[in-house]
Motif scaffolding. Structure first.
Motif, PDB file in Angstrom:
ATOM      1  N   ALA A  15     -25.178  -2.445 -21.450  1.00 28.25           N
ATOM      2  CA  ALA A  15     -24.852  -2.800 -20.064  1.00 28.25           C
ATOM      3  C   ALA A  15     -25.638  -1.848 -19.170  1.00 28.25           C
ATOM      4  N   ALA A  16     -26.632  -2.383 -18.478  1.00 24.46           N
ATOM      5  CA  ALA A  16     -27.541  -1.538 -17.705  1.00 24.46           C
ATOM      6  C   ALA A  16     -26.818  -0.707 -16.655  1.00 24.46           C
ATOM      7  N   GLN A  17     -25.706  -1.198 -16.139  1.00 25.00           N
ATOM      8  CA  GLN A  17     -24.940  -0.464 -15.129  1.00 25.00           C
ATOM      9  C   GLN A  17     -23.574  -0.028 -15.679  1.00 25.00           C
ATOM     10  N   GLY A  18     -23.536   0.177 -16.965  1.00 21.20           N
ATOM     11  CA  GLY A  18     -22.292   0.589 -17.598  1.00 21.20           C
ATOM     12  C   GLY A  18     -21.842   1.969 -17.164  1.00 21.20           C
ATOM     13  N   ASP A  19     -20.595   2.289 -17.428  1.00 22.30           N
ATOM     14  CA  ASP A  19     -20.017   3.552 -16.973  1.00 22.30           C
ATOM     15  C   ASP A  19     -19.655   4.489 -18.114  1.00 22.30           C
ATOM     16  N   SER A  36     -26.863   6.146 -29.325  1.00 23.14           N
ATOM     17  CA  SER A  36     -26.071   6.058 -28.107  1.00 23.14           C
ATOM     18  C   SER A  36     -26.290   4.718 -27.416  1.00 23.14           C
ATOM     19  N   PHE A  37     -25.216   4.180 -26.853  1.00 22.92           N
ATOM     20  CA  PHE A  37     -25.263   2.878 -26.190  1.00 22.92           C
ATOM     21  C   PHE A  37     -24.565   2.992 -24.837  1.00 22.92           C
ATOM     22  N   ARG A  38     -25.227   2.513 -23.792  1.00 28.56           N
ATOM     23  CA  ARG A  38     -24.587   2.475 -22.483  1.00 28.56           C
ATOM     24  C   ARG A  38     -23.791   1.173 -22.393  1.00 28.56           C
ATOM     25  N   VAL A  39     -22.495   1.316 -22.167  1.00 29.61           N
ATOM     26  CA  VAL A  39     -21.602   0.159 -22.205  1.00 29.61           C
ATOM     27  C   VAL A  39     -20.694   0.168 -20.980  1.00 29.61           C
ATOM     28  N   ASP A  40     -20.031  -0.956 -20.803  1.00 35.18           N
ATOM     29  CA  ASP A  40     -19.057  -1.118 -19.722  1.00 35.18           C
ATOM     30  C   ASP A  40     -17.664  -0.910 -20.313  1.00 35.18           C
ATOM     31  N   ARG A  72     -16.204  12.742 -10.691  1.00 36.98           N
ATOM     32  CA  ARG A  72     -17.261  13.702 -10.353  1.00 36.98           C
ATOM     33  C   ARG A  72     -18.591  12.993 -10.075  1.00 36.98           C
ATOM     34  N   LEU A  73     -18.895  11.965 -10.909  1.00 39.60           N
ATOM     35  CA  LEU A  73     -20.158  11.242 -10.736  1.00 39.60           C
ATOM     36  C   LEU A  73     -20.168  10.427  -9.444  1.00 39.60           C
ATOM     37  N   VAL A  74     -19.023   9.839  -9.105  1.00 44.25           N
ATOM     38  CA  VAL A  74     -18.932   9.088  -7.852  1.00 44.25           C
ATOM     39  C   VAL A  74     -19.146  10.020  -6.665  1.00 44.25           C
ATOM     40  N   GLU A  75     -18.568  11.199  -6.765  1.00 45.23           N
ATOM     41  CA  GLU A  75     -18.735  12.181  -5.688  1.00 45.23           C
ATOM     42  C   GLU A  75     -20.192  12.615  -5.572  1.00 45.23           C
ATOM     43  N   GLN A  76     -20.862  12.725  -6.719  1.00 45.83           N
ATOM     44  CA  GLN A  76     -22.250  13.207  -6.721  1.00 45.83           C
ATOM     45  C   GLN A  76     -23.251  12.122  -6.340  1.00 45.83           C
ATOM     46  N   TYR A  77     -23.061  10.893  -6.859  1.00 48.44           N
ATOM     47  CA  TYR A  77     -24.060   9.845  -6.675  1.00 48.44           C
ATOM     48  C   TYR A  77     -23.606   8.705  -5.759  1.00 48.44           C
ATOM     49  N   GLY A  78     -22.391   8.739  -5.310  1.00 50.44           N
ATOM     50  CA  GLY A  78     -21.895   7.690  -4.436  1.00 50.44           C
ATOM     51  C   GLY A  78     -21.262   6.532  -5.182  1.00 50.44           C
ATOM     52  N   LEU A  80     -20.899   4.850  -9.564  1.00 54.92           N
ATOM     53  CA  LEU A  80     -21.188   5.087 -10.985  1.00 54.92           C
ATOM     54  C   LEU A  80     -22.487   4.446 -11.424  1.00 54.92           C
ATOM     55  N   THR A  81     -22.800   3.280 -10.870  1.00 54.24           N
ATOM     56  CA  THR A  81     -23.997   2.565 -11.310  1.00 54.24           C
ATOM     57  C   THR A  81     -25.272   3.348 -11.012  1.00 54.24           C
TER      58      THR A  81
END
Length: 402
Positions: A15-19, A36-40, A72-78, A80-81
């Protein structure tokens, strides 16, 4: 366990925009491999009960740690995606189920995760791949979605259509077991009945299992035990046929009906030749009863069809040219035909196994009834009656072959 911090390993974007990163460790302690796999995470939770439980915020530490890292990631990047894959929270999986040794675990896990995320996989994967995929799906409690995909794509029907009769007849035990496992997990009735029957007939059950072997060597849902019970019941029935004729010719009742002076000698002659024949084909072993014998007989491990064909070769022994049809051949051949007809339905019926297993299974059947040959025609009509007729013959406490 949830992890954070930068990572440099290659990440496959399911999932390209997985969290979430799903890290799979595979291999030996000396040479481990990590994929490793990026998944939703929401997709994993909706299709897999395993991940739904694991990723709950208030149940396991993984869920709580992931929520904290997401914040933390939302705070840093606005959002998750926008976060780089290498900085996403991760969970590590070290057990994907009792699969066979594979050269690249990433391809198998990628197929599994792609199906969960609604993506396509190889159009017609080979049976060993499907068997491993089924094991992984079962391990993570996600069989429903994978089974639905396999059915929707008609993968098993396509494989069936590509398999010639010659190739099918030459399948090894392992390949038959792989197909049977696929049939169990992906609900494919033709393979369940066909290949369960083959395991019973060929004698490919009853072996000591190794839990380190792939799951198809120890079939789930009590199928392995069911096949063992059916195999033993068939052998017991065939042995009862042999015992039936031996009992007839060792009883006080005269069998030769011709009324000649040598009719008594004819019975003795037939008994001797019968014992000689059964001993020669390996179905009879004479032992004394005065002292215990060394070891019990080893169960027959060969093909049941081959065994019945060997029994069919019994000659029409004659003590002289006047004694015709005094031996057991005339009576034995019709009984063997009955057994061969019943063996056509010895496999597990998928419908009955799923909808009425308690009544259909042979595992819990207690041999408390008498089977009579004259009931053959009256009991072999209708789907349920055919199954009952087969079970009653092979699990009877006593059989009347005359």
């Amino acid at each position: 366990m949830a992890e954070d911090g930068p990572r440099t390993e290659e990440i496959l974007p399911i999932a390209a925009q997985g969290d979430l990163l799903l890290r799979v460790e595979y291999g030996t302690a000396d040479s481990p491999a990590i994929y490793s796999f990026r998944v939703d995470s929401s997709v994993l939770k909706s299709h897999s009960k395993y991940f739904d439980r694991l990723l709950q915020n208030d149940r396991f530490s993984e869920g709580t740690a992931i929520r904290v890292q997401h914040d933390r990631l939302v705070e840093q990047y606005g959002q998750l995606t926008a976060a780089p894959s290498s900085e996403l929270p991760a969970i590590t999986i070290v057990d994907v189920g009792r699969i066979s040794a594979v050269r690249a675990i990433d391809a198998l896990v990628s197929d599994f995760l792609s199906i969960l995320h609604g993506d396509e996989i190889q159009a017609s994967p080979p049976v060993p791949n499907l068997a491993n995929l089924a094991i992984v799906a079962d391990r993570f409690d996600a069989l429903d979605v994978v089974k639905s995909y396999v059915k929707r794509k008609k993968i098993l029907r396509a494989l069936d259509g590509k398999t010639t009769a010659k190739v099918d007849a030459g399948l090894s035990e392992e390949k038959v077991r792989q197909r049977l496992l696929v049939a169990i997990y992906f609900d494919y009735p033709p393979w369940l009945e066909k290949y369960s029957a083959r395991l019973i007939i060929k004698g490919w059950v009853g072996n000591e299992m190794d839990t380190s072997s792939p799951l198809w060597w120890d079939l789930p849902s009590r199928v392995e035990e069911e096949l063992m019970v059916r195999r033993d019941a068939v052998l017991n029935t065939i042995q009862s046929v042999q015992a039936h004729f031996l009992t007839l010719y060792t009883s006080r009742q005269q069998r030769c009906r011709l009324g000649y002076e040598n009719s008594v000698q004819c019975d003795s002659f037939q008994l001797g030749e019968m014992i000689r024949f059964f001993t020669r084909i390996g179905t009879l072993d004479l032992q004394g009863t005065l002292l215990p014998t060394n070891d019990p007989a080893v169960p027959y491990t060969g093909d049941i069809n081959t065994l019945l064909e060997s029994m069919r070769q019994i000659p029409e022994y004659q003590i002289d040219r006047f004694h015709t049809h005094c031996g057991i051949r005339t009576g034995l051949l019709p009984i063997l035909s009955v057994l061969e007809a019943y063996l056509q339905r010895i496999g597990i019926c998928a419908e009955c196994w799923q909808e009425g297993r308690r009544e259909y299974s042979w595992l819990e059947q207690k041999p408390a009834f008498i089977w009579k040959r004259q009931d053959l025609q009256s009991k072999f009509q209708g789907h349920g009656n055919r199954h009952s007729a087969v079970r009653e013959l092979f699990t009877a406490a006593e059989r009347h072959w005359t």
